[in-house]
Design a protein around this motif. Structure first.
Motif, PDB file in Angstrom:
ATOM      1  N   GLU A  99     -10.117  42.302 -27.449  1.00  6.03           N
ATOM      2  CA  GLU A  99     -10.597  41.201 -26.609  1.00  6.03           C
ATOM      3  C   GLU A  99     -12.120  41.145 -26.635  1.00  6.03           C
ATOM      4  O   GLU A  99     -12.718  40.072 -26.753  1.00  6.03           O
ATOM      5  N   ALA A 100     -12.744  42.310 -26.561  1.00  2.14           N
ATOM      6  CA  ALA A 100     -14.208  42.356 -26.545  1.00  2.14           C
ATOM      7  C   ALA A 100     -14.801  41.822 -27.847  1.00  2.14           C
ATOM      8  O   ALA A 100     -15.925  41.307 -27.867  1.00  2.14           O
ATOM      9  N   ALA A 101     -14.036  41.941 -28.941  1.00  2.72           N
ATOM     10  CA  ALA A 101     -14.524  41.483 -30.244  1.00  2.72           C
ATOM     11  C   ALA A 101     -14.401  39.972 -30.420  1.00  2.72           C
ATOM     12  O   ALA A 101     -14.996  39.406 -31.342  1.00  2.72           O
ATOM     13  N   ALA A 102     -13.634  39.312 -29.556  1.00  5.34           N
ATOM     14  CA  ALA A 102     -13.482  37.853 -29.636  1.00  5.34           C
ATOM     15  C   ALA A 102     -14.752  37.184 -29.118  1.00  5.34           C
ATOM     16  O   ALA A 102     -15.485  37.739 -28.309  1.00  5.34           O
ATOM     17  N   GLY A 103     -15.007  35.990 -29.578  1.00  5.58           N
ATOM     18  CA  GLY A 103     -16.205  35.280 -29.154  1.00  5.58           C
ATOM     19  C   GLY A 103     -16.124  34.823 -27.706  1.00  5.58           C
ATOM     20  O   GLY A 103     -15.041  34.747 -27.120  1.00  5.58           O
ATOM     21  N   PRO A 104     -17.267  34.495 -27.117  1.00  5.83           N
ATOM     22  CA  PRO A 104     -17.293  34.085 -25.700  1.00  5.83           C
ATOM     23  C   PRO A 104     -16.538  32.796 -25.421  1.00  5.83           C
ATOM     24  O   PRO A 104     -16.138  32.550 -24.286  1.00  5.83           O
ATOM     25  N   ASP A 105     -16.327  31.975 -26.446  1.00  2.09           N
ATOM     26  CA  ASP A 105     -15.611  30.710 -26.251  1.00  2.09           C
ATOM     27  C   ASP A 105     -14.134  30.810 -26.641  1.00  2.09           C
ATOM     28  O   ASP A 105     -13.420  29.805 -26.648  1.00  2.09           O
ATOM     29  N   ALA A 106     -13.685  32.019 -26.961  1.00  5.88           N
ATOM     30  CA  ALA A 106     -12.319  32.198 -27.457  1.00  5.88           C
ATOM     31  C   ALA A 106     -11.283  32.029 -26.346  1.00  5.88           C
ATOM     32  O   ALA A 106     -11.550  32.280 -25.166  1.00  5.88           O
ATOM     33  N   ILE A 107     -10.102  31.586 -26.764  1.00  3.18           N
ATOM     34  CA  ILE A 107      -8.921  31.644 -25.902  1.00  3.18           C
ATOM     35  C   ILE A 107      -8.118  32.838 -26.403  1.00  3.18           C
ATOM     36  O   ILE A 107      -7.582  32.819 -27.507  1.00  3.18           O
ATOM     37  N   VAL A 108      -8.093  33.897 -25.606  1.00  2.00           N
ATOM     38  CA  VAL A 108      -7.451  35.147 -26.001  1.00  2.00           C
ATOM     39  C   VAL A 108      -6.091  35.234 -25.316  1.00  2.00           C
ATOM     40  O   VAL A 108      -6.010  35.252 -24.083  1.00  2.00           O
ATOM     41  N   VAL A 109      -5.049  35.257 -26.131  1.00  2.00           N
ATOM     42  CA  VAL A 109      -3.688  35.325 -25.604  1.00  2.00           C
ATOM     43  C   VAL A 109      -3.172  36.747 -25.782  1.00  2.00           C
ATOM     44  O   VAL A 109      -3.016  37.223 -26.901  1.00  2.00           O
ATOM     45  N   HIS A 110      -2.933  37.407 -24.674  1.00  2.00           N
ATOM     46  CA  HIS A 110      -2.368  38.748 -24.701  1.00  2.00           C
ATOM     47  C   HIS A 110      -0.844  38.631 -24.649  1.00  2.00           C
ATOM     48  O   HIS A 110      -0.279  38.243 -23.626  1.00  2.00           O
ATOM     49  N   ASP A 111      -0.201  38.935 -25.767  1.00  2.00           N
ATOM     50  CA  ASP A 111       1.260  38.878 -25.893  1.00  2.00           C
ATOM     51  C   ASP A 111       1.804  40.203 -25.365  1.00  2.00           C
ATOM     52  O   ASP A 111       1.749  41.226 -26.043  1.00  2.00           O
ATOM     53  N   VAL A 112       2.313  40.188 -24.119  1.00  2.00           N
ATOM     54  CA  VAL A 112       2.670  41.424 -23.417  1.00  2.00           C
ATOM     55  C   VAL A 112       4.112  41.343 -22.906  1.00  2.00           C
ATOM     56  O   VAL A 112       4.376  40.701 -21.885  1.00  2.00           O
ATOM     57  N   PRO A 113       5.059  41.992 -23.577  1.00  2.00           N
ATOM     58  CA  PRO A 113       6.453  41.917 -23.130  1.00  2.00           C
ATOM     59  C   PRO A 113       6.665  42.385 -21.687  1.00  2.00           C
ATOM     60  O   PRO A 113       7.444  41.799 -20.942  1.00  2.00           O
ATOM     61  N   LEU A 114       5.973  43.451 -21.281  1.00  2.00           N
ATOM     62  CA  LEU A 114       6.211  44.043 -19.960  1.00  2.00           C
ATOM     63  C   LEU A 114       5.109  43.693 -18.964  1.00  2.00           C
ATOM     64  O   LEU A 114       4.798  44.468 -18.070  1.00  2.00           O
ATOM     65  N   LEU A 115       4.560  42.512 -19.085  1.00  4.87           N
ATOM     66  CA  LEU A 115       3.490  42.082 -18.177  1.00  4.87           C
ATOM     67  C   LEU A 115       3.948  42.103 -16.723  1.00  4.87           C
ATOM     68  O   LEU A 115       3.263  42.630 -15.846  1.00  4.87           O
ATOM     69  N   THR A 116       5.112  41.533 -16.474  1.00  6.92           N
ATOM     70  CA  THR A 116       5.624  41.468 -15.102  1.00  6.92           C
ATOM     71  C   THR A 116       5.964  42.859 -14.584  1.00  6.92           C
ATOM     72  O   THR A 116       5.586  43.239 -13.459  1.00  6.92           O
ATOM     73  N   GLU A 117       6.661  43.643 -15.414  1.00  4.50           N
ATOM     74  CA  GLU A 117       7.124  44.966 -15.005  1.00  4.50           C
ATOM     75  C   GLU A 117       5.962  45.888 -14.619  1.00  4.50           C
ATOM     76  O   GLU A 117       6.078  46.707 -13.708  1.00  4.50           O
ATOM     77  N   ASN A 118       4.844  45.739 -15.312  1.00  8.90           N
ATOM     78  CA  ASN A 118       3.703  46.622 -15.080  1.00  8.90           C
ATOM     79  C   ASN A 118       2.637  46.018 -14.172  1.00  8.90           C
ATOM     80  O   ASN A 118       1.551  46.588 -14.033  1.00  8.90           O
ATOM     81  N   GLY A 119       2.956  44.894 -13.540  1.00 12.17           N
ATOM     82  CA  GLY A 119       2.036  44.299 -12.574  1.00 12.17           C
ATOM     83  C   GLY A 119       0.703  43.878 -13.171  1.00 12.17           C
ATOM     84  O   GLY A 119      -0.338  43.998 -12.518  1.00 12.17           O
ATOM     85  N   LEU A 120       0.726  43.332 -14.399  1.00 13.36           N
ATOM     86  CA  LEU A 120      -0.513  43.036 -15.107  1.00 13.36           C
ATOM     87  C   LEU A 120      -1.022  41.611 -14.919  1.00 13.36           C
ATOM     88  O   LEU A 120      -2.101  41.277 -15.403  1.00 13.36           O
TER      89      LEU A 120
END
Length: 206
Positions: A99-120
């Motif tokens: 994420e840090a390597a993406a540009g400041p204008d980027a739309i960064v999509v974090h594909d996270v299967p367990l997003l809900t389970e881990n309270g992210l």
């Protein structure tokens, strides 16, 4: 930078949505792919997994035997928690680097299967949930992935419920129908993301 969490239950079609968003220009950070990278041969992650589960989870070539490990952890919630406690911090650290390597204008999509389970959900500016009924999920897992029904149900049982995922959603993509109905919805979500990234905001389902 707009930080987006993308999630959905197994068999809901999240990977296809991720692929489409990448095609539109999103920087996709794929937690599943990173989870494989952090346990490749020679990594501290693989050493920690072997220390926890024994060398029986290795193939003859010294790589992680994923089906064998899966059969162990998905049958035992305590062992699944042990595995997650090893892998998740490593995935989180690598995701932050990308994420840090993406540009400041980027739309960064974090594909996270367990997003809900881990309270992210609070980590992201908004959360996109790819939604399908459990019946559809089960049918896809058995027909398209060749899983036995018992294994498919066991995998689904380790994840959040459909209602829990929808509760954290900012935007919902309904993928209970045919593939051709998916792309127009994803395009609409992408338009929403670009509007938000440029300072506009709206809301609702796709």
């Amino acid at each position: 930078m707009l930080k987006v969490g993308l999630t959905g239950g197994i068999g809901a079609g999240k990977s296809e949505v991720s692929r489409l968003l990448a095609g539109y220009g999103a920087i996709v950070v794929d937690a599943d792919r990173i989870a494989r990278e952090v346990v490749e041969p020679g990594t501290p992650g693989l050493a920690a997994v072997v220390a926890a589960f024994g060398e029986s989870v290795l193939t003859a070539e010294g790589t992680l035997d994923r089906p064998k490990l899966g059969s162990i952890v998905f049958a035992d919630p305590a062992k699944l928690r042990t595995l997650n406690s090893i892998v998740h911090p490593l995935v989180g650290a690598r995701s932050a680097e990308l994420e840090a390597a993406a540009g400041p204008d980027a739309i960064v999509v974090h594909d996270v299967p367990l997003l809900t389970e881990n309270g992210l959900a609070p980590l992201y500016d908004l959360v996109v949930v790819v939604d399908a009924t459990p019946t559809t999920q089960l049918a896809r897992l058995t027909a398209l992935r060749g899983m036995a029904e018992e294994e498919a149900r066991a995998r689904m049982a380790t994840q959040a419920t459909r209602e829990q995922r929808l509760a954290v959603a900012t935007l919902v993509i309904d993928n209970d129908g045919p593939l051709e109905a998916l792309e127009p919805q994803v395009r609409k979500v992408w338009d929403e993301l670009t509007a938000r990234a440029s300072g506009g905001a709206s809301g609702g389902s796709a």
